[in-house]
Design an enzyme around this catalytic site. Structure first.
Site, PDB file in Angstrom:
ATOM      1  N   ASP D  34     -15.011  97.502  20.518  1.00 44.81           N
ATOM      2  CA  ASP D  34     -15.665  98.727  20.030  1.00 44.81           C
ATOM      3  C   ASP D  34     -15.645  98.919  18.512  1.00 44.81           C
ATOM      4  OD1 ASP D  34     -15.959  99.125  22.715  1.00 44.81           O
ATOM      5  OD2 ASP D  34     -14.783 100.959  22.818  1.00 44.81           O
ATOM      6  N   LYS D 147     -20.274  98.130  27.421  1.00 46.48           N
ATOM      7  CA  LYS D 147     -19.593  98.923  28.440  1.00 46.48           C
ATOM      8  C   LYS D 147     -20.004 100.378  28.298  1.00 46.48           C
ATOM      9  CE  LYS D 147     -15.294  99.281  25.730  1.00 46.48           C
ATOM     10  NZ  LYS D 147     -15.058 100.722  25.604  1.00 46.48           N
ATOM     11  N   THR D 177      -6.571 102.141  19.469  1.00 44.95           N
ATOM     12  CA  THR D 177      -5.441 101.529  20.168  1.00 44.95           C
ATOM     13  C   THR D 177      -5.128 102.194  21.498  1.00 44.95           C
ATOM     14  OG1 THR D 177      -4.502 101.393  17.935  1.00 44.95           O
ATOM     15  CG2 THR D 177      -3.124 100.642  19.778  1.00 44.95           C
ATOM     16  N   CYS D 180      -9.596 102.978  24.197  1.00 45.47           N
ATOM     17  CA  CYS D 180     -10.376 101.864  24.755  1.00 45.47           C
ATOM     18  C   CYS D 180      -9.593 100.552  24.766  1.00 45.47           C
ATOM     19  CB  CYS D 180     -11.693 101.707  23.989  1.00 45.47           C
ATOM     20  SG  CYS D 180     -12.787 103.132  24.217  1.00 45.47           S
TER      21      CYS D 180
END
Lengths: 241, 241, 241, 241
Positions: D34, D147, D177, D180
């Site tokens: 991401d 996703k 952290t 996701c």
């Protein structure tokens, strides 16, 4: 005028399905599907329900089971047991009398069969008919997976369990060929398992449906072995199926 | 001597599959499966490969597509678009030239077809043949899901997307009846969706395999409509299929 | 110089997580996670193993369980039972002594804990410690799901079963907050369930980890209720959590 | 009186998580999560929204990203590219402006962030901010998975793709952290992948949440490397992490 496709192209195309290598002992599992009193025994469960709807309709299935499919499954079980290869037994059933873990369609279908047949609790694990047929029942240490659907990948822990065990290839047998066996085999092949359907170790209630399932499977998904003996010989010879 | 099961029990048993209620506009999606130049067009992709293996073998399929299945899909698309019902387009293809997101069996099968046909990149999204056939191509705002497998539930985001959209029932059409359509439809039904396969809006390369798939589906998994017109009329009448 | 983010933005952002509507009786399930003798009882199983590694290390956990978490779970169970809402009990355990259905990492981790503690069969269903704590044990008719992983969605039939039951919202409690409860709750929220973690009905072996788990969950995934009483009052009042 | 659990047992217990063997080149993938303009760039997307809610709240995150995490990710990317190991880039985003393929909770949360920040289409792939940060953008041939959820296993094809590629171990980095990255890493470990979270190659908006995520992960799920350099050295030395 267009003609129906001949068998020739299917024969040729079937050759394009890659062979399944069964030589890795730990990575090839035998999967026996739904050989329970609830759906693989004369006069009980699903067979009884179909007979109530149309007397005589299950004669072929029962004969196929007793004379051909169960003896062939026994050969496969003996061979996999002797070689200490993994064996997985699938059973169809709900943990709940109200079938809450089954698709609602399956619940409704079951209830209408039960009404037609005058039976109850067709797929409940609390029904003694949930048990595996004695001839193919699991031994201590073999893997047993309950499913709540027709295809095992749609409602059971089979993907998780096969991955954890380290299985890559499946030899599939059981009932009925064109429903629970075929659906499970297609999904397994589609998810990357090398799959072999064993014709004489499967039973359907209609020869035409049995044949159509195997033809389709061999064309698009995996390999078809004519007999348990063929699989056992291929394994012994270290060859492919 | 055991007889093959007659059609009667199947007719009766098919009645035990509960009807699918299509009256909830937002909960019923049309799913059009794999109608791409790569596998649903004369002289291209998979059709070309099969013809290379056996000339003439795909005549039936191409005729079925052009005369029957694509026109029927168009009727369904028009009806669902007019009613502002959800429409989902499935496409088969790998995002990678090396087919890394496909099952290895499928990769090998594809490579042998490609060699036989003298074509390349049969399923790669970078191949222009990955595109949907113009006649049934998605409009702005319709849902498109790429799959890397034959059954959509084995290698795509279809479960996630249908759940998020709130879809409960599926009307299924596309190619080929006994492979990608049937596998997707079986898994959908087995996972709880109410499913209708539309016979004249599907095409197979063999009439016998088409018929076997629909017979099986109607017996164990869902409902079969003979034609797009039947579905459209049932929706208009507020009745079930 | 950059400062650590203050609590203010978290408080504000937490308000952006939509409230969970618990008013639909049939669609809201209580989920009690892993409250078994194997991992939620003084002197047994996992607690014994951690104590063997460092004496005194589990005092906080055992006290939290007995004085706070189990009594709060009992309140939730009583309320859901009185209202005839669905209740789901999760248990962690392998059906096999060799843990074949668990991830290999989990097997190795388990074996090293067992060696440290001088115990055996920590997660095997054949160990009597697999049983649920008496105080929160399932009643006849409640749903029980075995899982072979820490998060239930990674190794159990929970998605299938919740979908079939028609559950949309989950009230989550159990042990340990920052591991099996948090992982299951995150995945449930991420898959579309409306989720409430109930702080006083969860126990962790470290207050800081408990607090971090709930802060994170409330910021990104779902709602946090301080107490079982808060949930029960919200349900009674027909309000949201 | 019960004390909070000391760090000692965690240190000891962390040793019970089996080391991850990164020596199999083809089986160990780097996963970058991401790192897009929509959620990892000052003044844009999610950062802009949080700043609109509380000015200054994202200073720590942006500083961490620019000075520490992105440079560390670059080191990992260079090392994996040089060694021709598999690299997987995850991106969060909806293919639809109406976010139909995201959980409804996530849609509502997004809309309230957008309103607060006066921005639009935060997670739509049609927004140019969907793009990867230039510094860590995929090269031709690397794997990219979109996703629609926070944890990749809850709403993407990651399981299918990793299985097809033959990946067994993951080195994980990215943002944020404790959301996701942690959710994806936990689920990966729980599904059987050997997992290493790389601390300096991850960024959170709060140091405390970063530390809590890594402490928890190292205790229950996988291994934590302090730095990209540590991972690179372990790979070079043929040792474990």
């Amino acid at each position: 005028m267009p003609q129906q496709q001949s068998a020739a192209v299917f024969n040729d195309l079937s050759l394009t399905i890659p062979p399944v290598d069964l030589s890795d002992r730990a990575a090839t599992a035998l999967v026996i599907i739904d050989v329970q009193y609830s759906d693989a025994a004369a006069g009980r469960g699903w067979v009884k329900a179909c007979e109530a709807i149309e007397p005589g309709s299950m004669d072929y299935y029962v004969d196929r089971l007793e004379r051909t499919a169960i003896p062939a499954m026994r050969k496969l079980l003996d061979a996999f047991r002797n070689a200490e290869r993994p064996i997985v037994h699938l059973a169809i059933g709900s943990a709940y009398q109200d079938l809450r873990d089954c698709p609602s369609r399956f619940r409704d279908w079951t209830r209408s069969l039960e009404r037609a047949a005058g039976i109850a609790d067709l797929w409940w694990t609390g029904n003694p008919d949930y048990a595996f047929r004695d001839e193919v029942a699991p031994l201590e240490g073999e893997t047993v997976i309950r499913k709540t659907t027709q295809g095992a990948f749609n409602g059971s822990e089979i993907q998780n369990v096969l991955d954890r065990i380290g299985v890559k290839n499946l030899v599939l047998a059981g009932v009925v060929t064109s429903c629970c066996v075929e659906t499970t085999a297609r999904d397994a092949a589609d998810r990357g398992f090398g799959c072999v359907m064993v014709s004489d170790a499967c039973a359907d209630c209609d020869q035409g449906m049995h044949d159509a399932a195997l033809k389709n499977f061999g064309l698009y998904f995996g390999r078809v072995a004519e007999s348990a003996d063929d699989v056992i010989q291929a394994i012994a010879a270290g060859s492919h199926v």
